[in-house]
Enzyme design. Sequence first.
Site, mmCIF file in Angstrom:
data_model
loop_
_atom_site.group_PDB
_atom_site.id
_atom_site.type_symbol
_atom_site.label_atom_id
_atom_site.label_comp_id
_atom_site.label_asym_id
_atom_site.label_seq_id
_atom_site.Cartn_x
_atom_site.Cartn_y
_atom_site.Cartn_z
ATOM 1 N N LYS A 1 2.185 -3.394 7.326
ATOM 2 C CA LYS A 1 2.380 -3.485 5.677
ATOM 3 C C LYS A 1 3.832 -3.193 5.658
ATOM 4 C CE LYS A 1 0.132 -4.660 2.960
ATOM 5 N NZ LYS A 1 -0.325 -6.030 2.451
ATOM 6 N N THR B 1 0.733 -1.162 0.078
ATOM 7 C CA THR B 1 -0.040 -0.006 -0.120
ATOM 8 C C THR B 1 0.896 1.258 -0.016
ATOM 9 O OG1 THR B 1 -1.486 1.246 1.501
ATOM 10 C CG2 THR B 1 -0.123 -0.249 2.608
ATOM 11 N N ASP B 2 0.195 2.398 -0.430
ATOM 12 C CA ASP B 2 1.100 3.552 -0.505
ATOM 13 C C ASP B 2 1.131 4.123 1.067
ATOM 14 O OD1 ASP B 2 -1.803 4.422 -0.342
ATOM 15 O OD2 ASP B 2 -1.919 5.716 -1.982
ATOM 16 N N GLU B 3 0.296 3.569 1.818
ATOM 17 C CA GLU B 3 0.002 4.099 3.303
ATOM 18 C C GLU B 3 1.518 3.748 3.948
ATOM 19 O OE1 GLU B 3 -3.261 3.186 5.368
ATOM 20 O OE2 GLU B 3 -4.583 3.647 3.982
ATOM 21 N N TYR C 1 -2.079 -0.604 10.723
ATOM 22 C CA TYR C 1 -2.015 -1.384 9.527
ATOM 23 C C TYR C 1 -0.864 -0.910 8.768
ATOM 24 C CZ TYR C 1 -3.319 -1.952 4.546
ATOM 25 O OH TYR C 1 -3.277 -2.120 3.335
ATOM 26 N N ARG D 1 -7.531 11.156 -0.937
ATOM 27 C CA ARG D 1 -7.405 9.886 -1.494
ATOM 28 C C ARG D 1 -7.046 9.946 -2.817
ATOM 29 N NH1 ARG D 1 -6.346 9.947 3.088
ATOM 30 N NH2 ARG D 1 -6.493 8.628 4.804
HETATM 31 P P1 NAD Z 1 -9.516 -7.787 1.731
HETATM 32 O O1 NAD Z 1 -9.558 -7.290 3.339
HETATM 33 O O2 NAD Z 1 -10.717 -7.625 1.046
HETATM 34 O O3 NAD Z 1 -9.006 -9.093 1.655
HETATM 35 C C1 NAD Z 1 -8.043 -9.899 2.416
HETATM 36 C C2 NAD Z 1 -8.263 -11.289 2.060
HETATM 37 O O4 NAD Z 1 -7.347 -11.827 2.942
HETATM 38 C C3 NAD Z 1 -9.590 -11.921 2.470
HETATM 39 O O5 NAD Z 1 -10.175 -12.998 1.465
HETATM 40 C C4 NAD Z 1 -9.024 -12.761 3.880
HETATM 41 O O6 NAD Z 1 -10.124 -13.751 4.081
HETATM 42 C C5 NAD Z 1 -7.818 -13.128 3.518
HETATM 43 N N1 NAD Z 1 -6.859 -13.344 4.704
HETATM 44 C C6 NAD Z 1 -6.994 -12.453 5.958
HETATM 45 N N2 NAD Z 1 -6.130 -13.095 6.829
HETATM 46 C C7 NAD Z 1 -5.515 -14.175 6.231
HETATM 47 C C8 NAD Z 1 -4.839 -15.386 6.635
HETATM 48 N N3 NAD Z 1 -4.014 -15.150 7.715
HETATM 49 N N4 NAD Z 1 -4.541 -16.222 5.699
HETATM 50 C C9 NAD Z 1 -5.157 -16.234 4.789
HETATM 51 N N5 NAD Z 1 -5.948 -15.379 4.042
HETATM 52 C C10 NAD Z 1 -6.043 -14.425 5.078
HETATM 53 O O7 NAD Z 1 -8.335 -6.784 1.378
HETATM 54 P P2 NAD Z 1 -8.210 -6.106 -0.146
HETATM 55 O O8 NAD Z 1 -8.650 -4.955 -0.093
HETATM 56 O O9 NAD Z 1 -8.637 -7.122 -1.060
HETATM 57 O O10 NAD Z 1 -6.460 -5.793 -0.280
HETATM 58 C C11 NAD Z 1 -5.656 -7.014 -0.454
HETATM 59 C C12 NAD Z 1 -4.287 -6.497 -0.342
HETATM 60 O O11 NAD Z 1 -3.946 -5.355 -1.197
HETATM 61 C C13 NAD Z 1 -3.789 -6.526 1.092
HETATM 62 O O12 NAD Z 1 -2.654 -6.854 1.110
HETATM 63 C C14 NAD Z 1 -3.924 -4.948 1.332
HETATM 64 O O13 NAD Z 1 -3.099 -4.579 2.093
HETATM 65 C C15 NAD Z 1 -3.557 -4.349 -0.245
HETATM 66 N N6 NAD Z 1 -3.829 -3.045 -0.755
HETATM 67 C C16 NAD Z 1 -5.208 -2.774 -0.654
HETATM 68 C C17 NAD Z 1 -5.646 -1.637 -1.121
HETATM 69 C C18 NAD Z 1 -7.151 -0.974 -0.921
HETATM 70 O O14 NAD Z 1 -7.562 0.019 -1.271
HETATM 71 N N7 NAD Z 1 -8.156 -2.005 -0.944
HETATM 72 C C19 NAD Z 1 -4.752 -0.645 -1.688
HETATM 73 C C20 NAD Z 1 -3.578 -0.869 -1.538
HETATM 74 C C21 NAD Z 1 -2.884 -1.976 -1.009
HETATM 75 O O1 DAU Z 2 -4.277 3.846 0.278
HETATM 76 C C1 DAU Z 2 -4.236 2.615 0.347
HETATM 77 C C2 DAU Z 2 -5.258 2.060 1.420
HETATM 78 O O2 DAU Z 2 -6.370 2.446 1.008
HETATM 79 C C3 DAU Z 2 -5.305 0.407 1.511
HETATM 80 O O3 DAU Z 2 -4.043 0.117 1.864
HETATM 81 C C4 DAU Z 2 -6.198 0.177 2.758
HETATM 82 O O4 DAU Z 2 -6.117 -1.275 2.596
HETATM 83 C C5 DAU Z 2 -7.523 0.613 1.975
HETATM 84 O O5 DAU Z 2 -8.492 0.397 3.112
HETATM 85 C C6 DAU Z 2 -7.484 1.952 1.988
HETATM 86 O O6 DAU Z 2 -7.099 2.857 3.248
HETATM 87 P P1 DAU Z 2 -8.112 4.151 3.705
HETATM 88 O O7 DAU Z 2 -8.230 4.270 5.243
HETATM 89 O O8 DAU Z 2 -7.708 5.269 2.888
HETATM 90 O O9 DAU Z 2 -9.744 3.640 3.000
HETATM 91 P P2 DAU Z 2 -11.111 3.727 3.597
HETATM 92 O O10 DAU Z 2 -12.068 3.457 2.760
HETATM 93 O O11 DAU Z 2 -11.095 3.152 5.082
HETATM 94 O O12 DAU Z 2 -11.362 5.479 3.956
HETATM 95 C C7 DAU Z 2 -10.997 6.204 2.890
HETATM 96 C C8 DAU Z 2 -11.171 7.909 3.408
HETATM 97 O O13 DAU Z 2 -12.586 8.002 3.855
HETATM 98 C C9 DAU Z 2 -10.294 7.969 4.534
HETATM 99 O O14 DAU Z 2 -9.966 9.339 4.430
HETATM 100 C C10 DAU Z 2 -11.277 7.747 5.675
HETATM 101 C C11 DAU Z 2 -12.430 8.161 5.188
HETATM 102 N N1 DAU Z 2 -13.676 7.588 5.876
HETATM 103 C C12 DAU Z 2 -13.821 6.310 5.871
HETATM 104 C C13 DAU Z 2 -14.817 5.272 6.362
HETATM 105 C C14 DAU Z 2 -14.876 4.121 6.453
HETATM 106 C C15 DAU Z 2 -14.551 8.491 6.045
HETATM 107 O O15 DAU Z 2 -14.794 9.476 6.042
HETATM 108 N N2 DAU Z 2 -16.138 7.463 6.597
HETATM 109 C C16 DAU Z 2 -16.072 6.226 6.735
HETATM 110 O O16 DAU Z 2 -17.074 5.811 7.321
#
Ligand code: NAD
Ligand code: DAU
Length: 376
Positions: free
Chosen positions: A184, A155-157, A180, A244
């Site tokens: 990561k 992630t970019d975080e 988180y 974001r």
């Molecule tokens: P998600 O939470 O939707 O899915 C995570 C999956 O991992 C689930 O299916 C869960 O059951 C599985 N899992 C959790 N713990 C596990 C374990 N111990 N063993 C096996 N499986 C397990 O996540 P996502 O949003 O699809 O993100 C996927 C990846 O991308 C993550 O590594 C996250 O950090 C990264 N990422 C996500 C975003 C985003 O915006 N969603 C952005 C940047 C990076």
């Molecule tokens: O930047 C990449 C990341 O983006 C990933 O690594 C994470 O897995 C993914 O969850 C996401 O993180 P954020 O915290 O940015 O995403 P989230 O959807 O939780 O929130 C997006 C923005 O919206 C953030 O600034 C918080 C805000 N927010 C979120 C929720 C859930 C609200 O204002 N209200 C809400 O209810």
Amino acid sequence: MLTSASRIAFRQTSRIMNSSALQHEPKRILVTGGAGFIGSNFLLHMVPKYPGVQFVNLDLLTYAGNLLNLQRLEGSGNYHFVEGDIADGDLVRSLFEEHDFTTVVHFAAESHVDRSISDPLAFVRTNMVGTATLLETARHAWKNSQDVRFHHISTDEVFGSLGSEGVFTEETPYDPKSPYAASKAGSDHLVRAYGHTYGLPYTLSNTSNNYGPFQHPEKLIPLVILRCLKEESIPMYGDGMNVRDWLHVHDHCSALECILKYGRDSQTYLVSAEQESTNLNLVQTLTDLIDDITGRPQGRSRELITFVEDRPGHDFRYAIDAQHLRNELGWKPQYDLPAGLLHTVRWYIEHPEWLEAIADESYQQYFEKQYLSSGP
Ligand code: NAD
Ligand code: DAU
């Protein structure tokens, strides 16, 4: 919904990708976390496209894992699901022995920042111990293997928070702020350390906020769509001015496909469509789209937006410069934010059964616990 300009961009992308030199040819892929949001989109993209490649999906099916996402793959001869934990060394070893993987594509993680604030140790265990277990198994299994590759999705975080200016690049120093992000960052360091110390072939990608089909409604965009459709209040953290950088998940999957095949060993690629928005603007766009599609009076759904207590340590802004990936591998996204949001809102409206199934009792309990003190 792709514009014709986007389709032309995709043809160009395919042409440029094909003209890059192949770096790795995946044959048997272990996909971790393939029942989650991005992992399931990746499998839906890859499994039918590469019938000669074997895919094994290892997923623990936590609250975030959802086999409904993968229904379209039922009956595919090159796809196999295993329920289990990436931190279970015996299981991971036995899967390597049975399938002789050439490739690991590692998505599995605890992924939600708010949950990491209430339960940080779960994030250390899955994201760090789980990643270390996979790396350790791969290093022993791949001792003398040719053409193997561990791709880590991050992630970019990990880079922390930007002010109103500037962008993240591959050179930006790590400065994670939430549990988180720190977990990561730790997993990224482990991957690079295995590459440096043991010569484990790897690539790594850090990606901005994804959105699109099959995302759990703990995350902002599906949460807004779900609650707006039900005419329930929409929680907006702080003043809504946090920024974001949004990437459609289908574009993320095409970038991963590209990196997997054409990315160079030990390289990091930042992935983004460079589409920034404040949370307030984004949410207003979503509510206006829902008004349009459902025939509600324009602006009506904006009234659902409710400002609530801010997230502790809330990162102000993320923004990625994806030039390295674009220039070196010729990847281009298909969706800008307006087209991607329209596609996404339509998808959720057209899949009420998916939304109903995920918004079950345990989700309602999570939502109430998360927002009880702020009272949305
Ligand atoms: P998600 O939470 O939707 O899915 C995570 C999956 O991992 C689930 O299916 C869960 O059951 C599985 N899992 C959790 N713990 C596990 C374990 N111990 N063993 C096996 N499986 C397990 O996540 P996502 O949003 O699809 O993100 C996927 C990846 O991308 C993550 O590594 C996250 O950090 C990264 N990422 C996500 C975003 C985003 O915006 N969603 C952005 C940047 C990076
Ligand atoms: O930047 C990449 C990341 O983006 C990933 O690594 C994470 O897995 C993914 O969850 C996401 O993180 P954020 O915290 O940015 O995403 P989230 O959807 O939780 O929130 C997006 C923005 O919206 C953030 O600034 C918080 C805000 N927010 C979120 C929720 C859930 C609200 O204002 N209200 C809400 O209810």
